[in-house]
Design an enzyme around this catalytic site. Structure first.
Site, mmCIF file in Angstrom:
data_model
loop_
_atom_site.group_PDB
_atom_site.id
_atom_site.type_symbol
_atom_site.label_atom_id
_atom_site.label_comp_id
_atom_site.label_asym_id
_atom_site.label_seq_id
_atom_site.Cartn_x
_atom_site.Cartn_y
_atom_site.Cartn_z
ATOM 1 N N ASP A 87 0.793 -1.405 -0.135
ATOM 2 C CA ASP A 87 0.113 0.031 0.099
ATOM 3 C C ASP A 87 0.623 1.284 0.000
ATOM 4 O O ASP A 87 0.475 2.334 -0.576
ATOM 5 C CB ASP A 87 -1.018 0.061 1.109
ATOM 6 C CG ASP A 87 -2.430 -0.933 0.707
ATOM 7 O OD1 ASP A 87 -2.697 -0.458 -0.449
ATOM 8 O OD2 ASP A 87 -2.719 -1.319 1.674
ATOM 9 N N GLU A 117 -5.215 4.724 -0.604
ATOM 10 C CA GLU A 117 -4.054 4.027 -0.076
ATOM 11 C C GLU A 117 -3.450 4.485 1.053
ATOM 12 O O GLU A 117 -2.726 3.659 1.743
ATOM 13 C CB GLU A 117 -3.182 3.864 -1.455
ATOM 14 C CG GLU A 117 -3.774 3.182 -2.633
ATOM 15 C CD GLU A 117 -3.889 2.058 -2.626
ATOM 16 O OE1 GLU A 117 -4.307 1.384 -1.450
ATOM 17 O OE2 GLU A 117 -4.867 1.430 -3.646
ATOM 18 N N HIS A 120 -5.155 3.049 4.020
ATOM 19 C CA HIS A 120 -4.764 1.616 4.096
ATOM 20 C C HIS A 120 -3.469 1.570 4.782
ATOM 21 O O HIS A 120 -3.398 0.684 5.830
ATOM 22 C CB HIS A 120 -4.809 0.892 2.617
ATOM 23 C CG HIS A 120 -6.065 0.757 1.857
ATOM 24 N ND1 HIS A 120 -6.228 0.373 0.895
ATOM 25 C CD2 HIS A 120 -7.227 1.389 2.294
ATOM 26 C CE1 HIS A 120 -7.574 0.544 0.256
ATOM 27 N NE2 HIS A 120 -8.247 1.256 1.325
ATOM 28 N N TYR A 124 -2.361 -0.281 9.067
ATOM 29 C CA TYR A 124 -1.565 -1.223 9.429
ATOM 30 C C TYR A 124 -0.964 -0.813 10.670
ATOM 31 O O TYR A 124 -0.737 -1.507 11.626
ATOM 32 C CB TYR A 124 -0.430 -1.609 8.195
ATOM 33 C CG TYR A 124 -1.371 -1.946 6.958
ATOM 34 C CD1 TYR A 124 -2.249 -2.906 7.007
ATOM 35 C CD2 TYR A 124 -0.864 -1.593 5.610
ATOM 36 C CE1 TYR A 124 -3.191 -3.074 5.927
ATOM 37 C CE2 TYR A 124 -1.725 -1.670 4.573
ATOM 38 C CZ TYR A 124 -2.862 -2.550 4.710
ATOM 39 O OH TYR A 124 -3.386 -2.895 3.553
ATOM 40 N N GLU A 184 -3.323 -5.016 -6.669
ATOM 41 C CA GLU A 184 -4.792 -4.871 -5.817
ATOM 42 C C GLU A 184 -5.674 -5.812 -5.914
ATOM 43 O O GLU A 184 -6.496 -6.003 -5.230
ATOM 44 C CB GLU A 184 -5.262 -3.587 -6.564
ATOM 45 C CG GLU A 184 -4.269 -2.395 -6.335
ATOM 46 C CD GLU A 184 -5.107 -1.075 -6.627
ATOM 47 O OE1 GLU A 184 -5.484 -0.247 -5.880
ATOM 48 O OE2 GLU A 184 -5.080 -0.837 -7.953
ATOM 49 N N GLU A 218 -10.341 -1.990 -2.811
ATOM 50 C CA GLU A 218 -9.467 -2.372 -3.650
ATOM 51 C C GLU A 218 -10.212 -3.170 -4.969
ATOM 52 O O GLU A 218 -9.757 -3.024 -5.961
ATOM 53 C CB GLU A 218 -8.646 -3.702 -3.187
ATOM 54 C CG GLU A 218 -7.832 -3.115 -1.917
ATOM 55 C CD GLU A 218 -6.709 -2.152 -2.423
ATOM 56 O OE1 GLU A 218 -6.681 -1.859 -3.487
ATOM 57 O OE2 GLU A 218 -5.881 -1.748 -1.635
ATOM 58 N N HIS A 221 -10.681 -0.194 -6.831
ATOM 59 C CA HIS A 221 -9.421 0.441 -7.460
ATOM 60 C C HIS A 221 -9.152 -0.535 -8.691
ATOM 61 O O HIS A 221 -8.707 -0.078 -10.101
ATOM 62 C CB HIS A 221 -8.447 0.296 -6.467
ATOM 63 C CG HIS A 221 -8.637 1.161 -5.528
ATOM 64 N ND1 HIS A 221 -7.511 1.069 -4.205
ATOM 65 C CD2 HIS A 221 -9.314 1.842 -5.045
ATOM 66 C CE1 HIS A 221 -7.920 2.018 -3.485
ATOM 67 N NE2 HIS A 221 -9.226 2.434 -3.811
HETATM 68 ZN ZN ZN Z 1 -5.622 -0.029 -4.168
HETATM 69 ZN ZN ZN Z 2 -4.748 -0.488 -0.797
#
Ligand code: ZN
Ligand code: ZN
Length: 347
Positions: A87, A117, A120, A124, A184, A218, A221
């Site tokens: 990501d 992104e 995302h 994490y 992705e 995703e 995407h």
């Molecule tokens: Zn993505």
């Molecule tokens: Zn992502």
């Protein structure tokens, strides 16, 4: 042929773009005067999906993580480590592609994609800072350097991005999109399966909720990049060659192999509920689905059945707007945590 960067302003060009790359566009965006009618519904969908990690209360997972088996904990951290690298790179790649889109509406979608992104990536750090101490979090964020299987797999996809970044031609753009759809639409998928399997066993449901939101983004995407890919070929038919098709099919085969190898390393037959045989079929099934989205049929693995071999995942994966499912309900019940930063100490 090179792809030219979009001009910040092109006073002689129309607002409505003439082509997705190497076209003309004033760069003024009027959503009611755009070249591709699918762009606006996609814009609305991307906005409607908006979420942030702060919405997800990690408290139940914080309590549960120490109770996972050692193998589950290891897989959990490795998969998060993998996603973190992908990501991060993806944010930058999307930004680079955006610079070359000579359609202000598709550029707008790409900017939103890049922003998602970033979220995302933040998620994490957010989950790791909740479930493990800082030194372990830092180690996980180094896995891309220190874990050989992970490195091999990521170098493969990032290599395709670098070729485009360093030599932006139409051909390299198209090839990089093949790698994008792998990143992705395939490379996340054994990781998703692992988390959904935990969730169906009532484990780490908060993390899986977050993974589900990422999965939902995703899917959009992949569809955006696949549409761009097909449109570039419509506008530049000289690139719509059998050679490109063979490149895509071969690249998907290699990617599936790497994903299966990775699956064996992190999941293997050591996680209750996922057999390696199913996972392998699942990866090949998705390689076919993605190849087909690019317009190349199910030719990567013609012998693989066209049905998802891990049917139970559907309930977790295919979240649509307006529908509530297991995850949605769970996550909405959570009280929002008010954290200033990632807040391991506060949880
Ligand atoms: Zn993505
Ligand atoms: Zn992502």
């Amino acid at each position: 042929m090179r792809v030219e960067k979009r001009k910040l302003m092109d006073t002689a060009a129309p607002n409505k773009s003439t082509a997705i790359v190497n076209g003309r566009c004033s760069n003024v965006l009027n959503w009611d005067d755009i070249a591709h009618p699918w762009a606006f519904p996609k814009y609305k969908r991307m906005l409607a999906n908006f979420w942030t990690p702060f919405e997800i209360d990690m408290t139940p997972d914080v309590k549960q993580f120490p109770k996972l088996t050692e193998h589950e904990q290891g897989a959990y951290l490795k998969i998060i480590g993998l996603l973190a690298l992908l990501d991060s790179v993806q944010t930058d790649y999307a930004g680079k592609v955006a610079d070359y889109l000579t359609d202000s509406s598709i550029n707008a979608l790409m900017i939103i994609l890049a922003q998602q992104e970033v979220i995302h990536n933040h998620s994490y750090s957010y989950v790791l800072s909740s479930v493990v101490p800082k030194n372990v979090q830092d180690e996980v964020f180094e896995y891309w350097r220190t874990e050989p299987t992970l490195r091999k797999r990521n170098d493969f996809v990032v290599g395709g991005y670098i070729d485009f970044a360093e030599n932006p031609t139409v051909e390299n753009l198209l090839k990089s999109i093949v790698f994008d759809v792998i990143l992705e639409g395939l490379f996340f998928y054994s990781g998703f399966a692992f988390f959904y399997n935990l969730a169906r066993n009532q484990k780490m449901v908060a993390t899986s909720t977050m993974i589900n939101y990422i999965n939902r983004d995703e899917q959009i995407h992949v569809d955006l990049f696949a549409k761009i890919f097909r449109q570039v070929l419509v506008e530049n038919p000289e690139y719509d060659t059998d050679e490109l098709k063979q490149f895509a099919i071969e690249t998907f085969r290699k990617a599936a192999e790497l994903e299966i190898e990775w699956g064996k390393t992190v999941i293997g037959d050591r996680i209750d509920g996922i057999s390696m045989r199913d996972l392998e079929q699942y990866i090949k099934f998705y390689a076919n689905v993605r190849c087909n989205q690019l317009g190349y049929g199910y030719e990567a693995f013609p012998d693989t059945p066209r049905k998802n071999p891990m049917k139970w995942i559907k309930a977790y994966q295919e979240v649509d707007l307006g529908k509530t499912d297991f995850f949605e309900q769970k996550s909405r019940q959570y009280t929002k945590v008010n954290v200033q930063d990632n807040g391991f100490d506060e949880l």
